[in-house]
Design an enzyme around this catalytic site. Structure first.
Site, PDB file in Angstrom:
ATOM      1  N   GLY A 202       0.789  -1.213  -0.049  1.00  0.00           N
ATOM      2  CA  GLY A 202      -0.052   0.035   0.034  1.00  0.00           C
ATOM      3  C   GLY A 202       0.900   1.178   0.159  1.00  0.00           C
ATOM      4  O   GLY A 202       1.899   1.245   0.403  1.00  0.00           O
ATOM      5  N   PHE A 206       2.320   9.403   3.570  1.00  0.00           N
ATOM      6  CA  PHE A 206       3.735   9.451   4.057  1.00  0.00           C
ATOM      7  C   PHE A 206       4.910   8.347   3.296  1.00  0.00           C
ATOM      8  O   PHE A 206       5.788   8.325   3.770  1.00  0.00           O
ATOM      9  CB  PHE A 206       3.850   9.350   5.327  1.00  0.00           C
ATOM     10  CG  PHE A 206       3.216  10.457   6.196  1.00  0.00           C
ATOM     11  CD1 PHE A 206       3.653  11.768   5.818  1.00  0.00           C
ATOM     12  CD2 PHE A 206       1.865  10.468   7.039  1.00  0.00           C
ATOM     13  CE1 PHE A 206       3.021  12.886   6.348  1.00  0.00           C
ATOM     14  CE2 PHE A 206       1.391  11.505   7.472  1.00  0.00           C
ATOM     15  CZ  PHE A 206       1.809  12.745   7.137  1.00  0.00           C
ATOM     16  N   ASP A 323      -8.406  11.946  10.659  1.00  0.00           N
ATOM     17  CA  ASP A 323      -8.399  11.404   9.267  1.00  0.00           C
ATOM     18  C   ASP A 323      -8.947  10.040   8.885  1.00  0.00           C
ATOM     19  O   ASP A 323      -8.326   8.965   8.297  1.00  0.00           O
ATOM     20  CB  ASP A 323      -6.747  11.305   8.770  1.00  0.00           C
ATOM     21  CG  ASP A 323      -6.903  11.156   7.267  1.00  0.00           C
ATOM     22  OD1 ASP A 323      -7.806  11.379   6.437  1.00  0.00           O
ATOM     23  OD2 ASP A 323      -5.560  10.862   6.600  1.00  0.00           O
TER      24      ASP A 323
HETATM   25  P1  ADP Z   1      -0.628   6.416   5.134  1.00  0.00           P
HETATM   26  O1  ADP Z   1      -0.251   7.103   6.436  1.00  0.00           O
HETATM   27  O2  ADP Z   1       0.633   6.671   4.306  1.00  0.00           O
HETATM   28  O3  ADP Z   1      -1.955   6.945   4.750  1.00  0.00           O
HETATM   29  P2  ADP Z   1      -1.601   3.964   5.940  1.00  0.00           P
HETATM   30  O4  ADP Z   1      -1.063   3.522   7.553  1.00  0.00           O
HETATM   31  O5  ADP Z   1      -2.872   4.628   5.928  1.00  0.00           O
HETATM   32  O6  ADP Z   1      -0.602   4.975   5.538  1.00  0.00           O
HETATM   33  O7  ADP Z   1      -1.281   2.750   5.147  1.00  0.00           O
HETATM   34  C1  ADP Z   1      -1.588   2.838   3.638  1.00  0.00           C
HETATM   35  C2  ADP Z   1      -2.397   1.560   3.026  1.00  0.00           C
HETATM   36  O8  ADP Z   1      -1.436   0.550   3.342  1.00  0.00           O
HETATM   37  C3  ADP Z   1      -3.663   1.271   3.757  1.00  0.00           C
HETATM   38  O9  ADP Z   1      -4.796   1.934   3.302  1.00  0.00           O
HETATM   39  C4  ADP Z   1      -3.386  -0.164   3.581  1.00  0.00           C
HETATM   40  O10 ADP Z   1      -4.204  -0.426   2.404  1.00  0.00           O
HETATM   41  C5  ADP Z   1      -2.417  -0.425   3.615  1.00  0.00           C
HETATM   42  N1  ADP Z   1      -1.722  -0.903   5.071  1.00  0.00           N
HETATM   43  C6  ADP Z   1      -1.515  -0.358   6.007  1.00  0.00           C
HETATM   44  N2  ADP Z   1      -1.240  -0.979   7.050  1.00  0.00           N
HETATM   45  C7  ADP Z   1      -1.600  -2.146   6.969  1.00  0.00           C
HETATM   46  C8  ADP Z   1      -1.475  -3.520   7.702  1.00  0.00           C
HETATM   47  N3  ADP Z   1      -1.217  -3.340   8.869  1.00  0.00           N
HETATM   48  N4  ADP Z   1      -2.120  -4.595   7.001  1.00  0.00           N
HETATM   49  C9  ADP Z   1      -2.513  -4.547   5.920  1.00  0.00           C
HETATM   50  N5  ADP Z   1      -2.431  -3.378   4.945  1.00  0.00           N
HETATM   51  C10 ADP Z   1      -1.930  -2.234   5.501  1.00  0.00           C
HETATM   52 MG    MG Z   2      -3.719   6.555   5.555  1.00  0.00          MG
END
Ligand code: ADP
Ligand code: MG
Length: 493
Positions: A202, A206, A323
């Protein structure tokens, strides 16, 4: 009262009377010629000591069988403290003493000496027992530190990292010891540096999220670029808030900043959820009524926990997400959900009614911004405002979810909120016009009225996206309503 004169008289009588007896038994006799007396075989040698005028007076003589019969002479009277009858020749030769506390005239050990000896020995025994207890305790402490961990003490890193420990156990150990806010930093670092990255899963604001393996277990690694160090730090800090851990909040494992020579790698390790985000999940699948209720209830529970302040030394501050959206909710294998991406969250310090970081008014994802965020009328001095803005976003997430609920064969395609009113990457201005000026909200289809669960969900989301923030439901209220829905639909959780 004792009467020494009378006693000595009685004793003299006895001595005199026994002196005249002829018998087979020979005894010591103080008042007899040759200091010897004789009595018949069924008589006895008599030995006594009595206290007369504060002095011990010993009398040794023979007893006739008649005197013996009464047993009077063999056992104590008031003045004679000690008497002894014996039945062998001169067996009364020994000198008896009273235990009056006076030192023995013959240099033997009196009661006092014995008492002293017993006292000294008891003291020595006590000291020995105390020493033994201390030594044993020391061993037990060392054993406990190495094997069982005292809940009052922070976990020893070595113990935590024992090779047979799985992540679940590590996190359990952590939550039952110490502050409950996170694994020790060294342990976090050790975990992070033994993860093998596998594939990118994903991309967000950031950086990139990777699936990785740690000791054969799946983990998710969010990698921040070095210029986003503040975001990395902030998210790690929020995840390590005391008492934050919850079934419906993404399980944080570790944060690590590794300098590889040319740049710093910033990692945030969390539990991995193979279904990915709710956004991905709803794009791929529809959900049953039951599945919708389970997801809605877990999102509401996660948000209610985040928003709730727990008072006490091991309490937790109220936290607003800022968010909330379907991309920041992850779906677990069991069909429940967790709230993720806490990078923009703010904590409320209720003691001084302040927010832990300076906030700019407009953060988050434009599409999900509450009207008061879009038009910047939000009262950032009041923490409730941030929670109310979260509730607005929750209403939109519920809308995305409910659309994918397949009831009696009917469901809609996946769409983002306002998909039919704003461009695909809307500006704040686009959103403000639709949400604040025109006061549009996502459409709640009429078909939802035909299904109790969808009808309740429709009502709930409307009550979440009121223009007036104060009129919106609280997360706890939403959670309770969905919980009732789960009961009436017999949903097993
Ligand atoms: P950002 O702060 O960059 O938005 P996120 O924490 O929202 O990052 O993660 C971005 C994407 O990565 C999520 O929308 C999801 O699709 C995937 N993702 C994040 N954490 C996990 C996880 N623990 N398990 C599976 N997929 C994840
Ligand atoms: Mg996110």
């Amino acid at each position: 009262m004792t009467c020494p004169a009378k006693s000595s008289f009685q004793a003299a009588l006895v001595v005199l009377s026994v002196a005249h007896l002829t018998a087979a038994l020979k005894c010591v006799c103080q008042l007899c010629a040759n200091h010897t007396c004789e009595t018949s075989a069924d008589g006895a040698c008599w030995n006594s000591v009595m206290l007369i005028d504060g002095k011990e007076e010993a009398v040794k003589s023979c007893l006739t069988p008649a005197e013996m019969r009464g047993q009077l002479f063999c056992y104590g009277s008031r003045n004679v403290s000690k008497r002894n009858c014996c039945f062998t020749d001169f067996c009364n030769n020994e000198t008896l003493h009273l235990h009056t506390g006076r030192p023995s005239e013959e240099g033997g050990w009196g009661r006092l000496q014995w008492a002293l000896l017993v006292l000294v020995l008891s003291c020595l025994l006590c000291v020995a027992v105390l020493l033994a207890v201390c030594v044993l305790q020391g061993h037990r402490c060392a054993y406990s530190r190495a094997h069982r961990q005292d809940p009052e003490e922070p976990l020893d890193d070595q113990t935590l990292m024992s090779p047979d420990k799985c992540l679940r156990e590590l996190i359990y150990d952590m939550s039952t010891s110490g502050s409950g806010s996170g694994l020790p930093l060294l342990v976090q670092r050790t975990i992070a540096r033994t993860i093998v990255l596998q594939e990118s899963i994903g991309k967000g604001r950031f950086g990139e999220v990777w699936k990785g393996k740690w000791r054969g277990e799946d983990v998710a690694v969010k990698i921040f670029s070095s210029r986003d160090e503040r975001s990395w730090f902030r998210e790690a800090e929020i995840y390590q808030t005391v008492m934050l851990r919850h079934n419906n909040i993404l399980g944080f494992i570790a944060a690590d900043n590794k300098d590889n020579g040319s740049w710093t790698q910033l990692w945030l390790v969390s539990e991995y959820h193979e279904h990915g985000s709710l956004y991905d999940y709803l794009n791929r699948f529809t959900v049953s009524v039951e599945g919708m209720i389970v997801l809605a209830l877990s999102i509401a529970s996660g948000l209610a926990h985040l928003h709730m302040e727990i008072v006490g030394t091991q309490g937790k501050p109220a936290i607003a997400h800022r968010d909330l959206k379907s991309k920041n909710v992850l779906v677990k294998r069991n069909g429940t959900a967790v709230i993720a991406d806490l990078g923009l969250a703010v904590k409320h310090d209720s003691a001084c009614n302040s927010i832990d970081i300076p906030t700019n008014q407009r953060v988050g994802t434009k599409r999900y911004m509450a009207p008061e965020v879009l038009d910047e009328t939000i009262n950032t001095a009041n923490f409730e405002s941030f929670k109310r803005a979260d509730i607005y976003s929750l209403g939109l997430v519920f809308w995305e979810l409910a659309r994918r609920c397949a009831d009696r064969g009917f469901h809609e395609d996946f769409q983002l909120p306002y998909f039919d009113m704003v461009p695909s990457d809307p500006s704040v201005e686009d959103m403000r016009k639709v949400v604040c000026e025109q006061k549009f909200r996502p459409n709640v289809p009429n078909q939802w009225q035909g299904c109790e669960a969808l009808r309740v969900m429709g009502k709930l989301m409307r009550e979440c996206w009121y223009t007036n923030p104060a009129a919106r439901l609280t997360a706890l209220r939403v959670k309770k309503t969905v919980s009732q829905l789960s009961i009436s639909n017999d949903v097993k959780l």
